[in-house]
Design an enzyme around this catalytic site. Structure first.
Site, short mmCIF file in Angstrom:
data_model
loop_
_atom_site.label_atom_id
_atom_site.label_comp_id
_atom_site.label_asym_id
_atom_site.label_seq_id
_atom_site.Cartn_x
_atom_site.Cartn_y
_atom_site.Cartn_z
N ASP A 86 87.03 21.75 80.33
CA ASP A 86 86.17 21.63 79.15
C ASP A 86 84.88 22.34 79.49
OD1 ASP A 86 84.43 20.93 77.14
OD2 ASP A 86 84.84 18.77 77.23
N TYR A 184 76.47 30.68 64.99
CA TYR A 184 77.33 31.55 65.79
C TYR A 184 76.61 32.85 66.16
CZ TYR A 184 81.64 34.01 67.17
OH TYR A 184 82.61 34.69 67.86
N LYS A 188 75.75 34.17 69.90
CA LYS A 188 76.25 35.44 70.43
C LYS A 188 75.10 36.38 70.80
CE LYS A 188 80.73 34.80 70.37
NZ LYS A 188 81.48 34.72 71.64
#
Length: 276
Positions: A86, A184, A188
């Site tokens: 994980d 997101y 990134k």
């Protein structure tokens, strides 16, 4: 041709997958988030296709087992190991790097592929949604990069080797704006900045750090978390009029992991057909 309709590119036809050329012969690689059908699985497969050995990792135990079995069946002469991990846990990420080095004998390449997206307008986004995407996409890359950097630093100091390549999976959304992707895109963009900064520090220890930045690579898992309509629109906006195949991204990762790119570090390589 209708007025205003872009001509269809001859590159819209998906090419045959490029065969292996021994780019990673003898190399030992770790790939995170490698279970399933996406870029991680294709990258692990490309490592094997190029003559390397691999540890595949993921948090989903059943899919990870199926992935390892599939790769072993296709590449019986290569070493394929699997480690459950994980990436939101520092302890598990540290154990992944230590376990991979033990299983493979050493590590030459780490591919940080883990990431989590979603489609939520910023005004409707909760703290939990923001934190979850940042943690899985950016923080996990930090955790694994840190663990690998420590491993490479100590291993290289011990035997005088000059080994160590880290490749991060970023996204063109680190540059481009897209509705509903603030979390997101921010993650990134952070991966890109982390790549550049860790590359400067990695140079001290003989470690190269680069990233790929795909536009859209379509695969079955992506369709589960993103609407088909959005995927169709994004693919149509690319210059070829199609999404990338996952192996087209994996091939660039293999190049960055190979000796063809020994003078490249801190770079973010866009793997796209330049959407207008």
């Amino acid at each position: 041709m209708e007025t205003g309709t872009a001509p269809k590119s001859p590159l819209a036809e998906v090419p045959q997958e490029t065969p292996g050329h021994g780019l990673l012969a003898g190399r030992k690689a770790v790939v995170t988030a490698a279970a399933g059908t996406g870029i991680g699985f294709s990258t692990a497969r490309r490592v094997l296709l190029e003559g390397g050995d691999v540890v595949v990792s993921d948090f989903h135990e059943r899919r990870l087992g199926e992935t390892a079995a599939e790769l072993r069946a296709e590449f019986p002469d290569r070493q394929v190991e699997s480690i459950l991990c994980d990436v939101s846990s520092t302890e598990q990420v540290d154990a992944l790097i230590a376990g991979a080095a033990e299983k493979l004998g050493r590590i030459d390449v780490l591919v940080n592929n883990a990431g989590l997206g979603g489609e939520t307008p910023l005004a409707d986004m909760t703290d939990e949604q923001w934190d979850r995407v940042l943690d899985i996409t950016l923080n996990s890359t930090f955790r694994a990069t840190r663990a690998a950097m420590r491993y490479f630093r100590d291993a290289n100091a011990a035997d005088g080797a000059r080994r160590g390549v880290i490749i991060n999976n970023a996204s063109v959304l680190g540059w481009r704006a897209q509705h509903g992707q603030a979390h997101y895109a921010a993650a990134k963009a952070g991966v890109m900045a982390l790549t550049r900064c860790s590359a400067i520090e990695g140079a001290e220890h003989g470690v190269r750090v680069n990233a790929v930045s795909p536009s859209i690579a379509r695969h079955p898992f992506l369709a589960k978390v993103t609407s088909e309509e959005l995927l169709d629109n994004l693919a149509a906006g690319e210059a070829y009029g199609r999404a990338a195949e996952v192996w087209e991204i994996a091939s660039v990762i293999a190049m960055l992991a190979s000796d063809y790119t020994t003078y490249m570090t801190g770079e973010v390589v866009s793997v796209s057909s330049q959407r207008a």
